[in-house]
Design a protein around this motif. Structure first.
Motif, mmCIF file in Angstrom:
data_model
loop_
_atom_site.group_PDB
_atom_site.id
_atom_site.type_symbol
_atom_site.label_atom_id
_atom_site.label_comp_id
_atom_site.label_asym_id
_atom_site.label_seq_id
_atom_site.Cartn_x
_atom_site.Cartn_y
_atom_site.Cartn_z
ATOM 1 N N GLU A 252 0.867 -0.987 -0.119
ATOM 2 C CA GLU A 252 0.074 -0.005 0.124
ATOM 3 C C GLU A 252 1.055 1.139 0.018
ATOM 4 O O GLU A 252 2.025 1.244 0.680
ATOM 5 C CB GLU A 252 -0.953 -0.183 1.329
ATOM 6 C CG GLU A 252 -1.961 1.105 1.171
ATOM 7 C CD GLU A 252 -2.679 0.828 -0.039
ATOM 8 O OE1 GLU A 252 -2.600 1.877 -0.925
ATOM 9 O OE2 GLU A 252 -3.778 -0.190 -0.119
ATOM 10 N N LEU A 253 0.309 2.155 -0.645
ATOM 11 C CA LEU A 253 1.366 3.428 -0.902
ATOM 12 C C LEU A 253 0.915 4.389 0.474
ATOM 13 O O LEU A 253 -0.268 4.519 1.196
ATOM 14 C CB LEU A 253 0.933 4.402 -1.889
ATOM 15 C CG LEU A 253 1.228 3.837 -3.222
ATOM 16 C CD1 LEU A 253 0.821 4.434 -4.587
ATOM 17 C CD2 LEU A 253 2.683 3.437 -3.096
ATOM 18 N N ARG A 254 1.897 5.071 0.958
ATOM 19 C CA ARG A 254 1.775 6.064 1.999
ATOM 20 C C ARG A 254 0.602 7.142 1.703
ATOM 21 O O ARG A 254 0.595 7.484 0.881
ATOM 22 C CB ARG A 254 3.294 6.738 2.065
ATOM 23 C CG ARG A 254 3.197 7.724 3.359
ATOM 24 C CD ARG A 254 4.657 8.606 3.207
ATOM 25 N NE ARG A 254 4.757 9.529 4.106
ATOM 26 C CZ ARG A 254 4.532 10.710 4.107
ATOM 27 N NH1 ARG A 254 3.975 11.338 3.016
ATOM 28 N NH2 ARG A 254 4.757 11.654 5.109
ATOM 29 N N GLY A 255 -0.233 7.233 2.631
ATOM 30 C CA GLY A 255 -1.193 8.293 2.789
ATOM 31 C C GLY A 255 -2.556 7.803 2.270
ATOM 32 O O GLY A 255 -3.456 8.489 2.529
ATOM 33 N N ASN A 256 -2.556 6.555 1.918
ATOM 34 C CA ASN A 256 -3.506 5.834 1.343
ATOM 35 C C ASN A 256 -4.276 4.949 2.435
ATOM 36 O O ASN A 256 -3.823 5.124 3.801
ATOM 37 C CB ASN A 256 -3.250 4.923 0.328
ATOM 38 C CG ASN A 256 -3.206 5.607 -0.938
ATOM 39 O OD1 ASN A 256 -3.149 6.717 -1.131
ATOM 40 N ND2 ASN A 256 -2.846 4.742 -1.972
ATOM 41 N N VAL A 257 -5.512 4.516 2.153
ATOM 42 C CA VAL A 257 -6.263 3.646 3.205
ATOM 43 C C VAL A 257 -5.966 2.301 2.871
ATOM 44 O O VAL A 257 -6.027 1.750 2.008
ATOM 45 C CB VAL A 257 -7.818 3.899 3.018
ATOM 46 C CG1 VAL A 257 -8.583 2.852 3.931
ATOM 47 C CG2 VAL A 257 -8.253 5.379 3.256
ATOM 48 N N LEU A 258 -5.555 1.657 3.955
ATOM 49 C CA LEU A 258 -5.339 0.104 3.948
ATOM 50 C C LEU A 258 -6.420 -0.573 4.452
ATOM 51 O O LEU A 258 -6.851 -0.407 5.425
ATOM 52 C CB LEU A 258 -4.033 -0.159 5.101
ATOM 53 C CG LEU A 258 -3.564 -1.527 5.251
ATOM 54 C CD1 LEU A 258 -2.999 -2.366 4.105
ATOM 55 C CD2 LEU A 258 -2.406 -1.631 6.425
ATOM 56 N N LEU A 259 -6.729 -1.565 3.625
ATOM 57 C CA LEU A 259 -7.984 -2.538 3.911
ATOM 58 C C LEU A 259 -7.318 -3.957 3.800
ATOM 59 O O LEU A 259 -7.002 -4.416 3.011
ATOM 60 C CB LEU A 259 -9.064 -2.147 2.834
ATOM 61 C CG LEU A 259 -9.779 -1.028 2.905
ATOM 62 C CD1 LEU A 259 -10.633 -0.506 1.851
ATOM 63 C CD2 LEU A 259 -10.511 -0.845 4.178
ATOM 64 N N LEU A 260 -7.622 -4.598 5.131
ATOM 65 C CA LEU A 260 -7.270 -6.006 5.068
ATOM 66 C C LEU A 260 -8.497 -6.812 5.466
ATOM 67 O O LEU A 260 -9.370 -6.393 6.304
ATOM 68 C CB LEU A 260 -6.084 -6.101 6.077
ATOM 69 C CG LEU A 260 -4.950 -5.514 6.017
ATOM 70 C CD1 LEU A 260 -4.128 -5.761 7.202
ATOM 71 C CD2 LEU A 260 -4.064 -5.829 4.639
ATOM 72 N N GLU A 261 -8.576 -7.906 4.800
ATOM 73 C CA GLU A 261 -9.791 -8.593 4.881
ATOM 74 C C GLU A 261 -9.630 -10.140 5.338
ATOM 75 O O GLU A 261 -8.836 -10.548 4.797
ATOM 76 C CB GLU A 261 -10.702 -8.574 3.797
ATOM 77 C CG GLU A 261 -12.064 -9.361 3.801
ATOM 78 C CD GLU A 261 -12.871 -9.172 2.374
ATOM 79 O OE1 GLU A 261 -13.853 -8.769 2.359
ATOM 80 O OE2 GLU A 261 -12.206 -9.688 1.393
ATOM 81 N N ILE A 297 -6.983 0.901 8.299
ATOM 82 C CA ILE A 297 -6.041 1.868 8.739
ATOM 83 C C ILE A 297 -5.925 2.976 7.684
ATOM 84 O O ILE A 297 -5.743 2.717 6.603
ATOM 85 C CB ILE A 297 -4.888 1.309 8.903
ATOM 86 C CG1 ILE A 297 -4.891 -0.102 9.898
ATOM 87 C CG2 ILE A 297 -4.069 2.201 9.400
ATOM 88 C CD1 ILE A 297 -3.677 -0.636 10.159
ATOM 89 N N ILE A 298 -6.423 4.206 8.319
ATOM 90 C CA ILE A 298 -6.338 5.464 7.290
ATOM 91 C C ILE A 298 -4.966 6.097 7.456
ATOM 92 O O ILE A 298 -4.006 5.971 8.587
ATOM 93 C CB ILE A 298 -7.495 6.263 7.809
ATOM 94 C CG1 ILE A 298 -7.272 7.028 9.027
ATOM 95 C CG2 ILE A 298 -8.848 5.688 7.362
ATOM 96 C CD1 ILE A 298 -8.432 7.856 9.523
ATOM 97 N N GLU A 299 -4.490 6.727 6.305
ATOM 98 C CA GLU A 299 -3.354 7.627 6.399
ATOM 99 C C GLU A 299 -2.201 6.662 6.482
ATOM 100 O O GLU A 299 -1.501 7.193 7.657
ATOM 101 C CB GLU A 299 -3.642 8.808 7.115
ATOM 102 C CG GLU A 299 -4.602 9.867 6.916
ATOM 103 C CD GLU A 299 -4.672 10.986 7.894
ATOM 104 O OE1 GLU A 299 -3.933 11.269 8.763
ATOM 105 O OE2 GLU A 299 -5.559 11.806 7.624
ATOM 106 N N VAL A 300 -1.723 5.521 6.000
ATOM 107 C CA VAL A 300 -0.895 4.697 6.539
ATOM 108 C C VAL A 300 0.446 5.535 6.215
ATOM 109 O O VAL A 300 0.491 6.190 5.400
ATOM 110 C CB VAL A 300 -0.819 3.616 5.730
ATOM 111 C CG1 VAL A 300 -2.099 2.785 6.175
ATOM 112 C CG2 VAL A 300 -0.951 3.466 4.185
ATOM 113 N N SER A 301 1.546 5.106 6.826
ATOM 114 C CA SER A 301 2.908 5.479 6.784
ATOM 115 C C SER A 301 3.768 4.157 6.963
ATOM 116 O O SER A 301 3.309 3.098 6.985
ATOM 117 C CB SER A 301 3.092 6.385 7.671
ATOM 118 O OG SER A 301 3.283 5.869 8.887
#
Length: 1252
Positions: A252-261, A297-301
């Motif tokens: 996932e790219l920095r600043g994006n929303v990470l979605l795990l299922e 997780i929002i705004e991932v770093s």
């Protein structure tokens, strides 16, 4: 002219302002400058294929720039394409595809260049792609047949669109399919069932894809699911439906929303939880969605990289999956290049620093040409991410582009170098007014431009010194900040800008205002539905500011409802409903600040009724009831009340069954046989009870033998030769079955008889005839129905019928305790002769004659009953100095036995009553004549009278008291040697050998000269008292048409006099509502006569009258007397009629007209007053003003001992010591008697009253 501006004190506004301060120096547009791109389309630009394509490119510069475009890296010749135009004075392209054009023909990468004589700026690469919403590929969807409990996945497989569609599942009615922990939609759009249930069977599982750009929705063919049942169900541990395997990777790219299922199947349905190995999930950025199956997780770093584990668990076990997350980063700025304005000969730098993962490459362009192939400029030097300028000249002006790129994206920034020589100029308007709230920052602008960059200085006041120190902050853009403005910060501030080419100054003005405050805030309220509430909001503000108060509900506008009434300082809500629940906020706004205060309104009410009642675990004698509680209306439910209805025996009647705590929703109920039960539940909270729930289904229990026998079994006799057995029948549901009957058994006690039994229908009594009189019996009543008998009943003891007692008590003895009380003794009779339940002994007693006056009277028999096997009793309320007779009888449940022989006894002397009257006549200068009548009740032999008197002065003060003893045979007295024109008060009473009696009082005045007494005068006030009323009469001399009033009060009390108005000018009045056995004082006054009142009189109400046992109307002598009276009245009426026809008057009428004595007037019904007749013993005419009580009046002298204190009626009782615990009653018999109460011949009027 001063301009006005407000500065917000909010922290957000301050931060925004400071951010603006650190931007590059703005070059005024009237000066030469290279182009600057001001607006452009996004890098990835998805367009609607049904609309024209607009590609934005706006720029500024001096001179105004020209624009050109490239497409896919080559020059885009706009003039050759008729569908493409450029907006005037702009570089924005408009591609017309609405008239036959196709958006796909214009897909590509576009870039705009803005150019003038000082340089060229370029836009980002703008990728143009038309959106697409393709149809679903046709496919044959096979029905799904699934065994109950197995997992199921319904695949959606939507068409690939641009951008990707939004997926959701609905049915044929366009209703969303319900989702829960067992059934949910995955991120890929598939519908997952952890396990299926029979209710999942349906034919319309439809997947929909919504394409937002084209505003279209595509639909997949409906999927049919059929669930078939197999018993028993096999439970299993969880396994993952998605993702597959035990591990997977995610980038996932920095600043994006990470979605795990993670979606798991299993039976029972698994529960999913998430953990991060070696760390914690980030706080405030972590969310769980889709019933915790999705981790968001929002705004991932880069710090969020790591291993994330999902664990699915049910009671049979667990499974897990580990996802390795790697966070990459497209380039992002650390330091973006900024425009540089230099004067000739100055030095400067452009810095372009960016970061990313992987680390981006930095490249420079100048005027849109790579710097490596651009014309040489000796003033610049490139050093990686920095360009260094030294000794610049006007030819050094240019636009530089910095490009930072890696595999995930790029950044492009334009920054110009503009070489100018300009004196300072201040861009902030002159005399600008700033207003701030005290204790907040004040920011005073001094926007400037100049080349070289001017130096800025601030002064306060016209001749103030330069500002410096900790009280101020000086910003690079010229702004002066006062961190905490105070009232003394108000004033004029001067900004001075100077460089080597000159200087300039500007004045601004600052006003500091008082803050707005809410001094009375709204408070938390709990209100019942239907009530009303008021929230207060009182504010204090700066007098130069105009506040506005706004009320909000839940941070939104108030409902448009007339129930909401806004006053100046409050909000009122009338007739509150459930919808009014929420948070109410008072917001006070001025042009400079805003304050608010909130309060919560909680609306409470009785609970809503429970619902969904269900009966389970149905057994013969018990059942389980469960329900769902209704909404508690913000007041917790404290308990539930369960009621039942017996539809077989008492349909429509609900009975209490039990109650449980408010946290309980199931209860085990005990049942009775042969009852058709229905149940309902009522919820209870602090406000009250809910409406009953809907009734549950009916449940009929099986019949059985009765569990219990009738209660309240008794044996009593209604006749001397019978036994009545009674009982309380069983209620319908207690019968336990059809055919309810009773087995009644009895036998005589202690004689060895066998039980006699009989079976009767469902009744409540049985009569046994031919029994001996009052003998004990053993009895029992047993219930039975068609299925059998109840348990053996308990035996009870009763008696056959009673008969009257056979003998009278013997050895009756009387001992007089005092003049009003006697004690009676007797011997008890044998219990065998009672022939019933001994209730007690009854004493009949009556007065034979008064020993002081030998005259006959009507005999009034009185009765006292003493409960139990008593052998003595007290006779209260006797008259002193009198002869009495008594007899004693025994009483049982049937009645009285024979009387004992009459016993004669006498009471000793007592104190007399007050004299019957006292009047004062013949006033002279120094003498008064007193006349009086003997006491109505002498209660013995009179031995003397006592007269006391004393003068009263004008201030109502009493003088010395004089006492005179008068022989008992005297009836008048002349007092001499008195003071003239003096008021005297007289106290007069009689005496026997026992003591002095009650006194009578009167007042009189000696005259000033030998003339008649001065009017008005009220005298000879007398009172004839009964139990609860008294007849007050008086004599009046004075003017006519006077309105009298009567004042009275409790003797010896300090309470105010009570006043009663007399209707008309009558000389009598009845005081009602008095307390028996109480001494009262009374006086009479005249309205309008200067407050003149009579002297006081004292009287005492009689004791509560004894009830009369013998009805005089049933006595033979009374009936004969009434017949004679009626005959006499008839004769008088005939004579009257004859005389009237002749025009004459009958003698009685003439006599009444001649005398007109108010003393002999009959009772008047309008005010309760009555006439009185002379005592037969007097043989003298009544003197004016004298009063003799009639037989209807009981004066206080009649008895000093109230029967209320001792006796009782038929049901009255005495304790062993003769103390009273009941009431007494009396009977009247006409017997010869002597004494004060004569048996005179009744007048026709009285006879008529008696007859009526």
């Amino acid at each position: 002219m001063m301009t006005k501006k407000t500065i917000s004190a909010s922290r957000a506004s301050l931060i925004l302002f400071l951010c603006q301060m650190i931007t590059a120096l703005e070059v005024p547009l009237d000066l030469s400058q290279p182009p600057t791109i001001t607006q452009q389309s996004p890098k990835d630009y998805i367009v609607d294929p049904r609309e024209n394509i607009v590609i934005q490119c706006e720029a500024k510069g001096k001179p105004p720039p020209s624009f050109s475009w490239t497409r896919n890296g080559t020059h885009f010749d706009i003039d050759k394409d008729a569908r493409v135009t450029v907006k005037p004075n702009s570089g924005t392209l408009v591609i017309n595809i609405m008239n036959g054009g196709k958006a796909e023909a214009y897909e590509g990468v576009y870039q705009c260049t803005a150019r003038n004589e000082r340089g060229a700026a370029i836009s980002n690469n703008i990728v143009i792609r038309p959106s697409r919403s393709p149809l679903w590929t046709k496919e044959k969807v096979e029905p799904k047949h699934v065994r109950e409990g197995d997992p199921l996945v319904l695949h959606c497989s939507p068409p690939v669109g641009l951008p990707p569609p939004i997926i959701f599942w609905m049915d044929n009615s366009f209703q969303r399919l319900p989702q829960n922990e067992r059934v949910s939609q995955g991120l890929n759009g598939d519908l997952y069932f952890s396990n299926v249930k029979p209710e999942d069977t349906r034919e319309d599982y439809i997947c929909y894809a919504r394409f937002n750009h084209t505003q279209t929705i595509q639909q997949k063919q409906p999927i049919s699911v059929k669930v078939f049942s197999t018993k028993p169900l096999t439970e299993r541990r969880p396994t993952l439906l998605t993702p597959v395997g035990s591990t997977s990777n995610k980038v996932e790219l920095r600043g994006n929303v990470l979605l795990l299922e993670c979606i798991a199947e299993g039976l029972p349905t698994p529960v999913v939880r998430w953990i991060k190995e070696g760390g914690e999930l980030p706080i405030n950025r972590t969310f769980f969605e889709n019933f915790k199956k999705t981790l968001k997780i929002i705004e991932v770093s880069e710090a969020d990289s790591g291993k994330y584990k999902c664990v699915a668990r049910n009671p049979l076990g667990s499974t897990h999956h580990t996802i390795t997350v790697t966070v990459k980063a497209a380039p992002y700025w650390i330091t973006a290049p900024r425009n540089l304005v230099l004067s000739p000969g100055e030095d400067g730098t452009l810095i372009c620093r960016a970061n990313g993962n992987p680390k981006p490459n930095i490249s420079w362009l100048t005027n849109a040409v790579p710097i490596a192939i651009a014309p040489e400029d000796p003033s610049r030097k490139v050093d990686g991410d920095t360009i260094i300028f030294s000794d610049v000249q006007e030819r050094s002006s240019a636009v530089y582009q910095c490009n930072a790129s890696n595999e995930y994206g790029y950044l492009l920034a334009n920054a110009f170098v503009n070489v100018l020589a300009e004196p300072p100029r201040i861009l902030t308007p002159a005399n600008k007014l700033y207003q701030v709230i005290a204790n907040n920052p004040a920011l005073l602008d001094c926007a400037f431009f100049g080349s070289p960059v001017p130096e800025i200085e601030w002064f306060k006041g016209v001749k103030g010194s330069i500002l410096h120190g900790d009280l101020y902050v000086f910003h690079d853009n010229g702004t002066l900040e006062i961190p905490v403005a105070q009232k003394d910060s108000t004033g004029t501030y001067t900004c001075v800008a100077r460089n080597k080419l000159g200087n300039v100054q500007n004045e601004v003005h600052l006003e500091v205002k008082d803050p707005t405050m809410i001094i009375k805030q709204p408070e938390y309220k709990i209100i019942q539905r239907g009530g009303q509430v008021s929230f207060e909001c009182t504010i204090k503000h700066d007098p130069t500011l105009i506040p506005t108060i706004t009320w909000l509900k839940n941070n939104g506008e108030l409902p448009d409802d007339e129930r909401f009434i806004i006053h100046k300082d409050s909000l009122a809500i009338m007739n509150i409903t459930d919808k009014d629940d929420g948070t109410y906020t008072c917001v006070a706004n001025t042009t400079l600040d805003s304050v608010s205060a909130s309060a919560v309104l909680t609306v409470v009410d009785r609970p809503n009724p429970p619902f969904d009642l269900e009966l389970t675990d149905q057994l013969e004698r018990s059942i389980q009831l469960s329900w769902i509680p209704g909404y508690d209306n913000n007041s917790p439910i404290t308990n539930f009340v369960i009621e039942y209805e017996d539809g077989m025996h008492e349909p429509g009647v609900w009975h209490y069954q039990t109650e449980v705590r408010g946290t309980q929703t199931t209860v085990q109920l005990k049942l009775s046989p042969y009852v058709n039960y229905s149940f309902r539940v009522i919820a209870v909270n602090e406000i009250g009870r809910s409406q009953p729930s809907e009734a549950s289904e009916q449940y009929l229990t099986k019949a059985a033998n009765p569990d219990e026998n009738p209660s309240g079994v008794q044996g009593i006799g209604s006749e001397p030769d019978n036994l009545v057995i009674i009982w309380e029948p069983l209620k319908g549901f207690q019968s336990n079955g059809p055919g309810l009957q009773y087995k009644v058994s009895w036998r005589q006690k202690d004689v060895g008889d066998e039980w006699t039994s009989v079976i009767v229908a469902n009744v409540s009594k049985y009569i046994v005839s031919g029994t001996p009189t009052f003998v004990p019996y053993e009895m029992k009543v047993q219930a039975l129905n068609d299925l059998g008998y109840a348990p053996e009943p308990a035996e009870v003891i009763g008696h056959s019928g009673e008969d009257l007692p056979m003998v009278a008590p013997g050895n009756v003895q009387v001992h007089t305790v005092n003049s009003t009380l006697a004690k009676v003794h007797w011997d008890p009779i044998p219990l065998k002769t009672v022939r019933g339940h001994l209730q007690g002994y009854r004493i009949y007693y009556w007065k034979v004659q008064s020993l002081s006056k030998r005259r006959r009277r009507h005999v009034e028999k009185k009765i006292l009953t003493f409960s139990g096997n008593k052998t003595h009793g007290m006779l209260p309320g006797l008259e002193p100095y009198s002869s009495y007779k008594l007899n004693v009888r025994v009483v049982n449940g049937k009645g009285e036995g024979p009387a004992s022989p009459d016993r004669l006894f006498k009471t000793p002397e007592g104190v007399p009553s007050s004299p019957s009257f006292l009047k004062i006549t013949n006033p002279t200068l120094d003498s008064l004549t007193l006349e009086w009548g003997p006491p109505t009740h002498p209660n013995g032999v009179l031995i003397a009278y006592t007269l006391k008197f004393q003068p009263i002065n004008s201030t109502h003060e009493l003088g010395p008291l004089v006492e005179i003893r008068i022989p008992a045979n005297e009836t008048s007295l002349i007092l001499s040697n008195l003071n003239y024109s003096t008021r005297y008060k007289f106290y007069f009473y009689a005496q026997t050998s026992v003591g002095s009696g009650s006194q009578i009082t009167e007042e009189a005045v000696t005259i000033m000269d030998e003339v008649r007494p001065v009017y008005p005068r009220i005298r000879n006030v007398t009172a004839s008292a009964a139990e609860t009323y008294a007849n007050i009469s008086w004599e009046y001399e004075g003017p006519d048409h006077v309105n009298f009033y009567v004042e009275y009060g409790v003797a010896g009390s300090k309470e105010d006099w009570k006043k009663e108005i007399v209707n008309g000018s009558r000389s009598f009045f009845v005081l009602k509502g008095l307390t028996p056995g109480t001494s009262y004082k009374v006086r009479v006054g005249a309205e309008g006569l200067s407050g003149f009142v009579s002297s006081e009189d004292v009287f005492e109400t009689g004791p509560a009258m004894a009830s009369r046992q013998v009805d005089i109307a049933t006595q033979g002598w009374f009936i004969g007397l009434m017949c004679a009276v009626a005959l006499l009245i008839l004769i008088l009426l005939i004579v009257c009629f004859i005389r009237r026809n002749k025009g004459g008057k009958y003698p009685v009428k003439e006599k009444e007209d001649a005398h007109a004595d108010p003393e002999i007037q009959p009772m008047k019904e309008d005010d309760g007053t009555f006439g009185e007749y002379s005592d037969a013993e007097d043989h003298k005419p009544l003197k004016k003003g004298s009063r003799t009580p009639s037989d209807r009046t009981v004066k206080k002298e009649d008895s000093d001992d109230s029967l209320v204190d001792y006796g009782e009626g038929v049901n009255g009782q005495f304790n062993e010591d003769g103390s009273f615990i009941g009431q007494y009653s009396g009977k009247k018999e006409k017997e010869p008697a002597e004494g004060n109460e004569s048996s005179e011949a009744p007048s026709p009027v009285n006879a008529m009253n008696s007859f009526v």
